[in-house]
Design an enzyme around this catalytic site. Structure first.
Site, PDB file in Angstrom:
ATOM      1  N   ILE A  75       0.884  -1.163   0.000  1.00 35.37           N
ATOM      2  CA  ILE A  75       0.000   0.000   0.000  1.00 35.37           C
ATOM      3  C   ILE A  75       0.924   1.216   0.000  1.00 35.37           C
ATOM      4  O   ILE A  75       1.898   1.279   0.748  1.00 35.37           O
ATOM      5  CB  ILE A  75      -0.933  -0.002   1.236  1.00 35.37           C
ATOM      6  CG1 ILE A  75      -1.907   1.192   1.201  1.00 35.37           C
ATOM      7  CG2 ILE A  75      -0.160  -0.009   2.540  1.00 35.37           C
ATOM      8  CD1 ILE A  75      -2.972   1.129   2.303  1.00 35.37           C
ATOM      9  N   SER A  76       0.652   2.161  -0.891  1.00 38.82           N
ATOM     10  CA  SER A  76       1.571   3.280  -1.092  1.00 38.82           C
ATOM     11  C   SER A  76       1.644   4.207   0.116  1.00 38.82           C
ATOM     12  O   SER A  76       0.708   4.305   0.913  1.00 38.82           O
ATOM     13  CB  SER A  76       1.149   4.084  -2.327  1.00 38.82           C
ATOM     14  OG  SER A  76       1.238   3.302  -3.488  1.00 38.82           O
ATOM     15  N   GLN A  77       2.757   4.907   0.209  1.00 34.80           N
ATOM     16  CA  GLN A  77       2.958   5.914   1.251  1.00 34.80           C
ATOM     17  C   GLN A  77       1.879   6.990   1.139  1.00 34.80           C
ATOM     18  O   GLN A  77       1.595   7.480   0.042  1.00 34.80           O
ATOM     19  CB  GLN A  77       4.341   6.545   1.071  1.00 34.80           C
ATOM     20  CG  GLN A  77       4.678   7.630   2.072  1.00 34.80           C
ATOM     21  CD  GLN A  77       5.993   8.317   1.723  1.00 34.80           C
ATOM     22  OE1 GLN A  77       6.518   8.165   0.627  1.00 34.80           O
ATOM     23  NE2 GLN A  77       6.523   9.074   2.662  1.00 34.80           N
TER      24      GLN A  77
END
Length: 231
Positions: A75-77
């Protein structure tokens, strides 16, 4: 107990938004965006990121960094999710394509600020899980499809904006074709060691201009024959 936990997550989200806002200020010279737009700030403060990560990752759901979500994906920053949304300059009547559903977090943030989000995920288990979680969270303006991100979603085109959450070696021609003239695409380009987040703007003549925004690290965007994606 559930109410206390919900309040704790809300407090963590507030701290996360403050951290992301500080990163905007730090990276202003590179991105050209000095502060989160009110719409994206509200979205980041509202989307329940802990509901989109595996149970074992919930304790760290509101840290400003990527987290594993299974199948070798992340899951992206939150900062990257926010700046990607802001670089699109989204409007409430916009229709956006999200390439690489992953956890569904980028799609959820976009869904708070645009009319409709179409999201594509190559890995079926991730796409199905994200779609179920997003539906449980009440999102009725997100549609998830299992498919090849390089091909886009031509039946739903043209799009006002496109966000790609996995790195490609070059801009996929199908995605340019599906972008409206004047539309914006945010996409990481490069290999595993040298990637840059790029802002692509389609010209009226069908060509496009691009500029480098930030050095980044994303999982690769691969064609249907070799499953891998992220978001």
């Amino acid at each position: 107990m559930l109410e206390t936990q919900a309040q704790d997550f809300a407090a963590q989200r507030t701290r996360m938004v403050a951290e992301v806002e500080a990163m905007y200020a730090e990276t202003r010279a590179e991105t050209g965006v000095g502060a989160m737009s009110p719409a994206v700030r509200n979205a980041l403060g509202k989307v329940e990121r802990h509901r989109l990560v595996p149970p074992e990752q919930r304790a760290g759901a509101y840290r400003n960094h990527p987290l594993p979500i299974g199948s070798g994906q992340t899951i992206s920053q939150p900062y990257i999710v926010a700046i990607s949304a802001d670089l699109l300059q989204p409007g409430p009547d916009h229709v956006v394509l999200d390439v690489g559903t992953g956890s569904g977090y980028q799609a959820a943030v976009l869904a708070e600020v645009v009319k409709h989000v179409y999201s594509i995920e190559l890995i079926e288990s991730l796409g199905r899980t994200a779609a179920e979680r997003l539906a449980e969270m009440g999102y009725r303006n997100i549609e998830v499809k299992i498919g090849d991100g390089y091909a886009g979603w031509p039946e739903k085109a043209p799009f006002d904006g496109i966000v790609v959450t996995a790195a490609a070696p070059s801009v996929p021609p199908a995605l340019i074709a599906q972008l409206k003239p004047g539309g914006r695409m945010v996409i990481p380009l490069g290999n595993g060691y040298m990637q840059h987040l790029k802002l692509v703007i389609k010209r009226a003549d069908g060509g496009y201009d691009e500029r480098s925004v930030l050095p980044v690290r994303f999982v690769p965007l691969v064609p249907q024959s070799a499953p891998k994606s992220g978001g």
